[in-house]
Design an enzyme around this catalytic site. Sequence first.
Site, PDB file in Angstrom:
ATOM      1  N   GLY A  46      -2.557  44.690  -5.140  1.00 26.33           N
ATOM      2  CA  GLY A  46      -2.114  43.351  -5.153  1.00 26.33           C
ATOM      3  C   GLY A  46      -0.337  43.094  -5.390  1.00 26.33           C
ATOM      4  O   GLY A  46       0.094  43.938  -6.334  1.00 26.33           O
ATOM      5  N   GLN A  51       6.992  39.383  -7.832  1.00 22.38           N
ATOM      6  CA  GLN A  51       7.541  40.653  -8.659  1.00 22.38           C
ATOM      7  C   GLN A  51       8.508  41.078  -8.209  1.00 22.38           C
ATOM      8  O   GLN A  51       9.167  42.622  -8.238  1.00 22.38           O
ATOM      9  CB  GLN A  51       6.125  41.750  -7.905  1.00 22.38           C
ATOM     10  CG  GLN A  51       5.185  40.887  -8.717  1.00 22.38           C
ATOM     11  CD  GLN A  51       3.925  41.586  -8.962  1.00 22.38           C
ATOM     12  OE1 GLN A  51       2.928  40.927  -8.368  1.00 22.38           O
ATOM     13  NE2 GLN A  51       3.542  42.602 -10.095  1.00 22.38           N
ATOM     14  N   CYS A  91      -0.716  46.390 -13.404  1.00 26.43           N
ATOM     15  CA  CYS A  91       0.006  45.176 -12.594  1.00 26.43           C
ATOM     16  C   CYS A  91       1.263  46.336 -12.478  1.00 26.43           C
ATOM     17  O   CYS A  91       1.727  46.888 -13.232  1.00 26.43           O
ATOM     18  CB  CYS A  91       0.217  43.885 -13.323  1.00 26.43           C
ATOM     19  SG  CYS A  91       1.704  42.984 -12.383  1.00 26.43           S
ATOM     20  N   LEU A  92       1.767  45.999 -11.164  1.00 28.13           N
ATOM     21  CA  LEU A  92       2.963  46.936 -10.725  1.00 28.13           C
ATOM     22  C   LEU A  92       3.647  46.613 -11.866  1.00 28.13           C
ATOM     23  O   LEU A  92       5.192  47.755 -11.925  1.00 28.13           O
ATOM     24  CB  LEU A  92       3.209  46.296  -9.332  1.00 28.13           C
ATOM     25  CG  LEU A  92       2.340  47.527  -8.411  1.00 28.13           C
ATOM     26  CD1 LEU A  92       2.497  47.249  -7.501  1.00 28.13           C
ATOM     27  CD2 LEU A  92       1.992  48.761  -8.453  1.00 28.13           C
ATOM     28  N   HIS A 133      -4.947  37.024 -10.535  1.00 30.14           N
ATOM     29  CA  HIS A 133      -3.981  37.645 -10.903  1.00 30.14           C
ATOM     30  C   HIS A 133      -2.935  37.264 -10.079  1.00 30.14           C
ATOM     31  O   HIS A 133      -1.874  37.495 -11.058  1.00 30.14           O
ATOM     32  CB  HIS A 133      -4.385  39.236 -11.202  1.00 30.14           C
ATOM     33  CG  HIS A 133      -2.943  40.200 -11.708  1.00 30.14           C
ATOM     34  ND1 HIS A 133      -3.003  41.270 -12.635  1.00 30.14           N
ATOM     35  CD2 HIS A 133      -2.397  40.405 -10.959  1.00 30.14           C
ATOM     36  CE1 HIS A 133      -2.473  41.318 -12.839  1.00 30.14           C
ATOM     37  NE2 HIS A 133      -1.694  41.560 -11.824  1.00 30.14           N
ATOM     38  N   GLU A 134      -2.950  37.745  -9.229  1.00 33.08           N
ATOM     39  CA  GLU A 134      -1.371  37.290  -8.160  1.00 33.08           C
ATOM     40  C   GLU A 134      -0.881  35.437  -7.725  1.00 33.08           C
ATOM     41  O   GLU A 134       0.119  35.500  -8.229  1.00 33.08           O
ATOM     42  CB  GLU A 134      -1.413  38.212  -6.594  1.00 33.08           C
ATOM     43  CG  GLU A 134      -2.217  39.748  -6.204  1.00 33.08           C
ATOM     44  CD  GLU A 134      -1.457  40.977  -8.044  1.00 33.08           C
ATOM     45  OE1 GLU A 134       0.400  39.824  -7.830  1.00 33.08           O
ATOM     46  OE2 GLU A 134      -1.480  41.511  -7.644  1.00 33.08           O
ATOM     47  N   HIS A 137       1.240  35.443 -11.063  1.00 32.35           N
ATOM     48  CA  HIS A 137       2.576  35.483 -10.975  1.00 32.35           C
ATOM     49  C   HIS A 137       3.295  34.428 -10.730  1.00 32.35           C
ATOM     50  O   HIS A 137       3.725  34.352 -10.451  1.00 32.35           O
ATOM     51  CB  HIS A 137       2.483  36.892 -10.302  1.00 32.35           C
ATOM     52  CG  HIS A 137       2.137  38.073 -10.590  1.00 32.35           C
ATOM     53  ND1 HIS A 137       3.273  38.281 -11.725  1.00 32.35           N
ATOM     54  CD2 HIS A 137       1.248  39.280 -10.511  1.00 32.35           C
ATOM     55  CE1 HIS A 137       2.545  39.910 -11.794  1.00 32.35           C
ATOM     56  NE2 HIS A 137       1.883  40.428 -11.395  1.00 32.35           N
TER      57      HIS A 137
END
Length: 167
Positions: A46, A51, A91-92, A133-134, A137
């Site tokens: 994701g 991000q 997370c990236l 989660h996304e 962000h």
Amino acid sequence: MAILNILRYPDPRLRRIAEPVTEVDGAVRTLIDSMAETMYRAPGIGLAAIQVDVCRRVIVVDVSEHRDALQAFINPRIVEQDGLQVMEEGCLSVPGIFEPVERARRILVRAVDRDGHEFEREADGLLAVCIAHEIDHLDGKVFVDYLSRLKQNRIRKKLEKQEKLAM
Ligand code: NI
């Protein structure tokens, strides 16, 4: 399309509140394509526009085994949720860190697709976690915010150290 640079925690730009998309135009579709490419390349399941330093309410997810089920959500919001589940999240923007987080087990999401049409999607399990989660962000939240103060400090120090070593 392009591979975009992913901001790393604790970069303050991850704390911004993303702006709603008012028109789904070519620029938004190109953003989605580039975000998907960036997510697959990373690799991750994701990615939120914030991000990659784009302050708009756009997310992409793909939790499929064969990485062939891309879903893009524009202006997503959770309109229903129930149950609880705890899953180990990563997370990236927080590379190498995986910690358990509690979230809703099932969610109903309302969003706009890449053709500008509103749709609803029900999700549970990993997909529900990933979408929630996304969406976090887009509101300036990172999953480490759910952890203890002590763990947050450890993670911040670890990533700042890595950042220094990389320079
Ligand atoms: Ni993330």
